[in-house]
Motif scaffolding. Structure first.
Motif, mmCIF file in Angstrom:
data_model
loop_
_atom_site.group_PDB
_atom_site.id
_atom_site.type_symbol
_atom_site.label_atom_id
_atom_site.label_comp_id
_atom_site.label_asym_id
_atom_site.label_seq_id
_atom_site.Cartn_x
_atom_site.Cartn_y
_atom_site.Cartn_z
ATOM 1 N N LEU A 41 0.844 -1.173 0.000
ATOM 2 C CA LEU A 41 0.000 0.000 0.000
ATOM 3 C C LEU A 41 0.885 1.230 0.000
ATOM 4 N N ALA A 95 1.808 5.187 0.455
ATOM 5 C CA ALA A 95 1.371 6.170 1.447
ATOM 6 C C ALA A 95 2.243 7.419 1.386
ATOM 7 N N VAL A 119 -3.103 6.933 2.825
ATOM 8 C CA VAL A 119 -2.832 5.583 2.328
ATOM 9 C C VAL A 119 -3.796 5.286 1.190
ATOM 10 N N ARG A 130 -0.835 -2.664 6.183
ATOM 11 C CA ARG A 130 0.383 -1.839 6.216
ATOM 12 C C ARG A 130 0.575 -1.321 7.635
#
Length: 108
Positions: free
Chosen positions: A1, A3, A16, A65
């Motif tokens: 993910l 971010a 995110v 995450r």
């Protein structure tokens, strides 16, 4: 993910990307200065029919995450909003503890 993390003098903002995640399938948890972001992407269906995937570049299933937070955060102030595939988490900074104070010991 993927971010992005931002900060100013009062707070941290963590953005995110959670494409395809329904807000009901997203969660945020802070425990012992660790921020955990979870999401779940459902299997794609078209008009209620299943198709065989030929090419797949997007993630499916559970997405997780972790981020390590500085000690000076106020976890109780945290808010999270999922909008247009981006989860925005805002966490206020807590007052930093003062530097240790040295006290001179007097000898009689």
């Amino acid at each position: 993910l993927t971010a992005d993390i931002y900060e100013n003098t009062n707070e941290y903002i963590i953005e995110v990307e959670l494409p395809g995640v329904d807000p009901a399938n997203a969660s945020v948890e802070i425990q012992e200065h660790t921020l955990q972001v979870k999401g779940f992407v459902e299997k794609t269906r078209h008009d209620g029919k299943e198709y065989t995937r030929i090419v797949s570049k997007r993630k499916r299933g559970e997405l997780i995450r972790h981020f390590f937070l500085p000690k000076e955060v106020d976890a109780k102030s945290a808010t999270a909003k999922l909008e247009k595939g981006v989860l925005t988490i805002t966490i206020k900074k807590s007052v930093r503890p003062e530097a240790p104070q040295v006290i001179e010991v007097q000898i009689n």
